[in-house]
Design an enzyme around this catalytic site. Sequence first.
Site, short mmCIF file in Angstrom:
data_model
loop_
_atom_site.label_atom_id
_atom_site.label_comp_id
_atom_site.label_asym_id
_atom_site.label_seq_id
_atom_site.Cartn_x
_atom_site.Cartn_y
_atom_site.Cartn_z
N GLU A 17 5.41 -52.40 -8.51
CA GLU A 17 4.55 -53.18 -9.41
C GLU A 17 3.94 -52.36 -10.54
OE1 GLU A 17 4.19 -53.22 -6.03
OE2 GLU A 17 3.24 -55.07 -5.37
N ASP A 104 4.61 -54.62 -2.84
CA ASP A 104 3.74 -54.55 -1.66
C ASP A 104 4.20 -55.52 -0.57
OD1 ASP A 104 2.13 -52.68 -2.91
OD2 ASP A 104 0.83 -54.22 -3.78
N ASP A 106 2.93 -57.80 1.32
CA ASP A 106 2.07 -58.93 1.66
C ASP A 106 2.62 -60.14 0.91
OD1 ASP A 106 1.36 -58.47 -0.96
OD2 ASP A 106 -0.68 -57.85 -0.53
N GLU A 108 1.69 -61.71 -1.73
CA GLU A 108 1.76 -61.55 -3.18
C GLU A 108 2.94 -60.66 -3.55
OE1 GLU A 108 -0.11 -62.62 -6.84
OE2 GLU A 108 -0.82 -63.08 -4.83
N TYR A 328 -2.24 -48.65 2.04
CA TYR A 328 -2.40 -49.89 1.29
C TYR A 328 -3.77 -50.50 1.54
CZ TYR A 328 -1.03 -54.35 -0.77
OH TYR A 328 -0.94 -55.45 -1.58
N ARG A 330 -5.02 -53.59 0.79
CA ARG A 330 -5.19 -55.03 1.04
C ARG A 330 -4.67 -55.33 2.44
NH1 ARG A 330 -3.66 -55.03 -4.46
NH2 ARG A 330 -5.30 -55.86 -5.81
N HIS A 375 -0.30 -54.92 8.55
CA HIS A 375 -0.44 -53.58 7.97
C HIS A 375 -1.29 -52.73 8.89
CE1 HIS A 375 1.28 -55.14 4.40
NE2 HIS A 375 0.24 -55.84 4.02
#
Length: 950
Positions: A17, A104, A106, A108, A328, A330, A375
């Site tokens: 990203e 990532d 997740d 998103e 990470y 989040r 995670h």
Amino acid sequence: MSTTTPAGSGRKLVIVESPAKAKTIAGYLGADWDVEASVGHIRDIPTPSEMPADMKKGPFGRFGVDVENGSFEPYYVVDPDKKKKVRELKAALKNADELYLATDEDREGEAIAWHLLKTLDPKVPVKRMVFHEITREAIQRAAANTRDLDTALVDAQETRRILDRLYGYEISPVLWRKVKAGLSAGRVQSVATRMVVERERERMAFRSANYWDVEGEFTPDAQTNAFTARLTGVDGRRVASGRDFADDGTLKGDVAHLDEATARGIAEAVLAASVTVTSVAEKPYTRRPSAPFTTSTMQQEASRKLRLSSKNSMRVAQRLYENGYITYMRTDSTALSQSALSAARQQARDLYGADYVPEAPRNYAKKVKNAQEAHEAIRPAGDRFRTPAQVAGELRGDEFALYELIWKRTVASQMADARGSTATVKLGASLAAGAPAEQVEFSASGTVITFRGFLAAYEEGRDEQRNAERDEERRLPKLGEGASLEVLRAEADGHDTSPPARYTEATLVKAMEEKGIGRPSTYASTIGTIQDRGYVSNRGSALVPSWLAFAVTRLMEEHFTRLVDYDFTATMEEDLDEIARGDEQRVAWLSRFYFGDEARSSEGLRDLVSDLGDIDAREVSTIDIGDGIVVRVGRYGPYVEEVAPAGVDPVTGEISESYAGESPSEGSSDGGAESGSATQESTPRRATINDDIAPDEMTPEKARELLATAADDGRVLGQDPETGRDIVAKAGRYGPYVTEVLPEELANLKGKAKVKPRTASLFKDMDLATIDLETALKLLSLPRVVGTVTETVTGEDGIQTEKQVEITAQNGRYGPYLKKGTDSRSLTTEQQLFDITLEEAEAIYAQPKQRGRAAAKPPLKEFGPDPVSGKPVVVKDGRFGEYVTDGETNATLRRDDDVETLTQERAFELLAEKRAKGPSTRKRAAKKTAKKTTKKAAAKKTTKKATKKS
């Protein structure tokens, strides 16, 4: 499904990203790897106004999502500012033999990877590469072990995106119409706003109570340190403390409520009394370390200890993650990998000794609602953690402070319990005759930490707790039952109960997580949104709601109850989890949410917004603060108003038949705050509320103070920054106006030297009580020079010359108008005096001037181009009433729409609703009937002719 990357010499393209992440990862991979950044999402659902013309007229035209056909298919476009990036990624892909989507892990990140896949349309093998930290070992391990794209995660993220689009696009226009233009509603932000408003309501309803107690200082002998104890019992009844009072100030339960005289009498009597130890209790004390950080707990602790906002803590954590310092950031998980457990335990052993590390690693279970994503917790990156001292040369400021906090929390989570003992001592005394009581009891407690354990590394911060009585770490002297004590001091102390504490960012995040509202990864943006929208502001670290938030929350609670219900919002998160697990279908769930569920007899979002006639705009924007005083939220801000009982003049207090009262139906459609409902004979007293007055401070007494100030001869709005003169708002013979106050030396001049102060009448939709300095200065700036045009003038000698002529916008006796030399043209609205451009003015002058009865009826109001048709939108007065049109589509104004207060957004909304409904079936039926009739008549005529001929 996990796969192993085959050995080969072909080039591999990795897409992440962020550029920072790309730069770090590129250094960990070989020369045959190219690492590029997508810079976040590359495509999204556009706003309807940004869609291609052919798409605007179809099923995607209203939301950017096909709701009409029940497919809930979104229409995606590449963001304009990402088209160059997409071209660069496609060019890089041409040289690659494999594509690794390394966004990532997740929802998103999975969605970003899916959008990349759909947009780039690669012809080479595609692999999903995931990692939780950016270290050489983690990146190489992730490259060697890839998986397939998780479409269930994509579905969950896409459902959330569509859900938020439908929610915002259906509810926000209601707020525009009923409260104020430009507001927004959101699935999580509306609930978060409600939480802050509810806390402020509790503070407003709170009534303080006063209570007294007694503190004494005692010692068994002169050689022993004295200790303090507090009065806890009087004649067998427990003494009231702050927690024994309800928020309305009433006492709960059978407790002794001491007043000042009683407390002072007891204190005086205790000084002369014989005090003995009646009981001693001691029990072991054990305290466990807190779990490693999740997104939520990191935000809370960064707020408490580092004074970082949620947004800033996430921004700093993002940089630490992308540069390889932490994992990470989040995550809902409190788990640590085996390598992280080993690293934390080894570091604790090295720094503090073997006694500070328990025999087995600690594992923490997540107990908060809706925990998701497998995670790790947030921890220092790598299989061996770098201490704060080791990164001190690389990190500075907030980055170093947050890294140190994360490091301490992680290491402490794997350390031994703190141990000690807690002792509680009770003291008794018999008071002399004539004292306010016969028997009293004092209590003291103290905790002694004998082994600090994890406290040697880290102690979690605490939020301020109301009426909290904390056990302090202190040592009490060794005492035995029956021991006599000397009284060194006894003092009475008065207290007032405190209202519920306002939320801080830390406590709001904690409360939202406990209720299961939203996701920790979105809390920072949610809090930022409600601040940016003007719903919440900061007073120190406390979150204070605005009066605007009160109006919006009341509308949502009364008319969209389910959408701001905490359990319903949390259930939606659980449903999204089911979609992420593949246990629920995206389309079926969205259909139930939007269209309703007959089986459960629940209304859908579409039904909730279908009939808004019962929403009283004036009522939802009115907050009653008691004693005949209300706060109203108007177009120009909040103001306080004195509301008289029916038939009573609010100014004189006399009964008046002509007084119109406060009928809610007379309010305007944007909150109704500006259009007063009293007759000209008696106008309710009003006064603006400044931003520095918090809602819980707006008492009836404070309101009357503001009203008294506003009732003086004019209200000073502030100073003109150019002249330094006071600008005053006044009520004049011909209506409300603003003017400047001239200094004495100018005000006293007479004759030709006399200087007139600048003066301007308020527009029809403006209110004297709520006008601000900025608006007043704009009014005083009139007439406004719109621009200069070149005119060709023919002289008496026939020679043509060119000259520059100004076009000005002015407000006159008969309304707003343009003036160019001696040529005047009327404007349709007063707002055009500020907004009209030179091009628009020239277009008006380009039209033939119409006079008298033959003049075309001008539009009642004009707006900009419609986002769908691109044509200018106007309001006209038609045969069946006022309507809005862009020349192609006509939409009649609803019962609660008012021309004066109609906003551009509402006009566009009416046209969009009309287009969505399609042509009227009644009209089609009428046309069909007319067609049939015409055909029959033609057939009849032909028959007649044929008969005649024969």
